[in-house]
Scaffold this motif. Structure first.
Motif: not given
Length: 390
Positions: A341-360
């Motif tokens: 499920l590595l591609n699923v991990r990549s998609a989730l990490v990219k989606k969530f860490t792309g949010s400025r709110r999540v980054q902060a």
């Protein structure tokens, strides 16, 4: 005011430099025969840099540091998942030995005494630090900065639990060449393995090689044989082949330390002794140095020792526990995710860490620094010392 400190690591030296800057008498006990750090690199986020500025070590550290403009996070296929971690703040990387020596210099310049071959076996709430030879050193404040397996912490009855995270990594320094990134860091994941390529001085690049505890081939990093890691990360063959077979680095496990409190009576704990964590967010040392400066600010700005230590922990604890938690989660995602499920991990990490709110949310510690300043200690009118010694 007299301060006794167990441990001359980054947290202990920052505390020593901070209290000595205030004019306190400071003595640091290091169990080793010399003052030294491991040969590796380290991230310095905004909070860590402000801690260095507070104790007078910033200029020396920055003189051999690498300013990071883009910290890349990539997946198993080399796709970029994140490249915008706190781009509105400073981020530097530097060799740990240079950082350590700069703090040694700052502590001594401020007036602290640093003693080697001086192992500490316990501390008391009444403000006594006991050495292995039985010598008892009394102080207005005792500080335990003696690491994950802190004897000061355990003798004070503060430990709740120490958790082996079943994850770990090796830290290696290699000569820097034109193949290495400039003003950039690269972290890449492949299955449960993670590699980091971090320029940390004009002539050195730091490599970290992380893997779970059950990856026995990945753990075997001393002596170092690059074949297995090149198979996982072929694009970094140049860097991996520069790691010497007799490398100083070795795989070491990551731990979380959980405690009831950060102090007991006239004794406090800082750094790994209080909140050891995995280094996945690059914040373990920055949080340790920040909390050491915060301790000096709290103590030198109060006439009530109990209030000073209580307010210090109250102000810093939530931040420290939060970084520890997010770092633990980051490690589990990076090492324990199912391989199919590595591609699923990549998609989730990219989606969530792309949010400025999540980054902060993940990097909130970089923006956290104690208010106030380290106040000069004047022995003739220092009410804190009088109350502690009463």
């Amino acid at each position: 005011m007299h301060i006794e400190i167990a441990g001359a690591g980054l947290a202990g030296l920052t505390a020593a430099a901070a209290f000595a800057k205030a004019g306190a008498s400071v003595r640091v006990h290091e169990k080793g025969s010399e003052l030294r750090e491991i040969g590796a690199g380290i991230y310095l986020w905004e909070n860590g840099l402000r801690a260095l500025e507070s104790v007078g070590a910033y200029d020396e550290v920055a003189g051999r540091a690498e300013k990071v403009e883009v910290p890349f996070l990539r997946d198993h296929d080399g796709r970029t998942l994140q490249e915008e971690w706190l781009r509105n703040h400073r981020l530097y990387t530097v060799g740990r030995r240079h950082l350590h020596q700069s703090l040694v210099n700052a502590a001594r310049r401020n007036g602290a005494e640093l003693i080697t071959d001086s192992p500490v076996v316990k501390a008391s709430p009444s403000g006594t630090l006991t050495l292995a030879d039985g010598t008892e050193n009394r102080a207005d404040l005792v500080i335990g900065a003696d690491g994950v397996f802190s004897k000061v912490r355990d003798s004070l009855g503060l430990r709740k639990k120490l958790v082996d995270l079943r994850d770990g990594g090796g830290r290696h320094l290699i000569p820097r060449t034109g193949d290495d990134p400039v003003n950039q860091t690269i972290e890449q994941w492949n299955g449960g393995r993670r590699i980091g390529i971090i320029p940390c001085s004009p002539d050195e690049t730091y490599i970290f090689l992380c893997c779970p505890a059950n990856d026995h081939e990945g753990r075997n990093q001393q002596p170092f044989h690059p074949a297995s890691w090149i198979e996982s990360f072929p694009e970094f063959r140049s860097q991996l082949e520069r790691i010497p077979a007799n490398t100083e680095g070795r795989w070491a496990p990551f731990h979380d330390v959980h405690v009831d409190k950060w102090y007991n009576g006239r004794a406090a704990i800082v750094g790994d002794a209080a909140h050891a964590m995995s280094p996945n967010l690059g914040q373990a040392a920055c949080v340790a140095m920040t909390n050491a400066v915060a301790l000096a600010i709290a103590v030198t700005n109060s006439s009530n020792p109990e209030f000073a230590l209580k307010s210090w922990e109250s102000a810093q604890r939530e931040m420290s526990d939060g970084v520890q938690q997010y770092s633990r989660i980051y490690g589990k995602i990076g090492t324990a995710w199912p391989k199919d499920l590595l591609n699923v991990r990549s998609a989730l990490v990219k989606k969530f860490t792309g949010s400025r709110r999540v980054q902060a949310t993940i990097n909130f510690a970089a923006e956290s620094f104690p208010s106030g300043e380290i106040r000069p200690v004047r022995p003739d009118v220092d009410r804190l010392a009088q109350e502690l010694l009463a």
